[in-house]
Design a protein around this motif. Sequence first.
Motif, PDB file in Angstrom:
ATOM      1  N   ARG A 287     -38.828 -33.409 -56.278  1.00 50.12           N
ATOM      2  CA  ARG A 287     -39.366 -34.377 -55.314  1.00 50.12           C
ATOM      3  C   ARG A 287     -40.553 -33.807 -54.558  1.00 50.12           C
ATOM      4  NH1 ARG A 287     -33.945 -35.630 -54.636  1.00 50.12           N
ATOM      5  NH2 ARG A 287     -33.726 -34.237 -52.864  1.00 50.12           N
ATOM      6  N   SER A 288     -40.454 -32.541 -54.132  1.00 54.28           N
ATOM      7  CA  SER A 288     -41.553 -31.954 -53.360  1.00 54.28           C
ATOM      8  C   SER A 288     -42.797 -31.763 -54.224  1.00 54.28           C
ATOM      9  CB  SER A 288     -41.132 -30.631 -52.711  1.00 54.28           C
ATOM     10  OG  SER A 288     -40.947 -29.627 -53.677  1.00 54.28           O
TER      11      SER A 288
ATOM     12  N   LYS B 291     -44.393 -35.156 -54.702  1.00 53.09           N
ATOM     13  CA  LYS B 291     -45.084 -35.538 -53.468  1.00 53.09           C
ATOM     14  C   LYS B 291     -46.384 -34.766 -53.331  1.00 53.09           C
ATOM     15  CE  LYS B 291     -44.376 -36.119 -48.522  1.00 53.09           C
ATOM     16  NZ  LYS B 291     -43.471 -35.947 -47.403  1.00 53.09           N
TER      17      LYS B 291
ATOM     18  N   ASP C   2     -50.810 -35.823 -53.273  1.00 54.49           N
ATOM     19  CA  ASP C   2     -51.644 -35.479 -52.130  1.00 54.49           C
ATOM     20  C   ASP C   2     -52.969 -34.906 -52.640  1.00 54.49           C
ATOM     21  OD1 ASP C   2     -52.874 -33.963 -49.992  1.00 54.49           O
ATOM     22  OD2 ASP C   2     -50.976 -34.084 -48.911  1.00 54.49           O
TER      23      ASP C   2
END
Length: 77
Positions: A49-50, A53, A57
């Motif tokens: 998930r990180s 994400k 970005d």
Amino acid sequence: MKTFTSTLPDSLFSRLDEMAGKLAVPKNKIIEKALQIYLDQLTRAEYVRSYKKAGEDAEIMLIAEEGMEDYMKQLES
């Protein structure tokens, strides 16, 4: 070592009891190993998930690309 008491559905306990008998290991060792595996999977899911994400970005991606350029230059020299 800590002691933990819990309840299990009858069907799950039966499966646990049967497997413990087949493997000739205590039920708590099977539960301990299963919990370790499950918690490791949750940790890996957090990383995924990180990273997803971070991949969304633009600023982080730019920093990563700049870092890769520097790394490639080091490899070439």
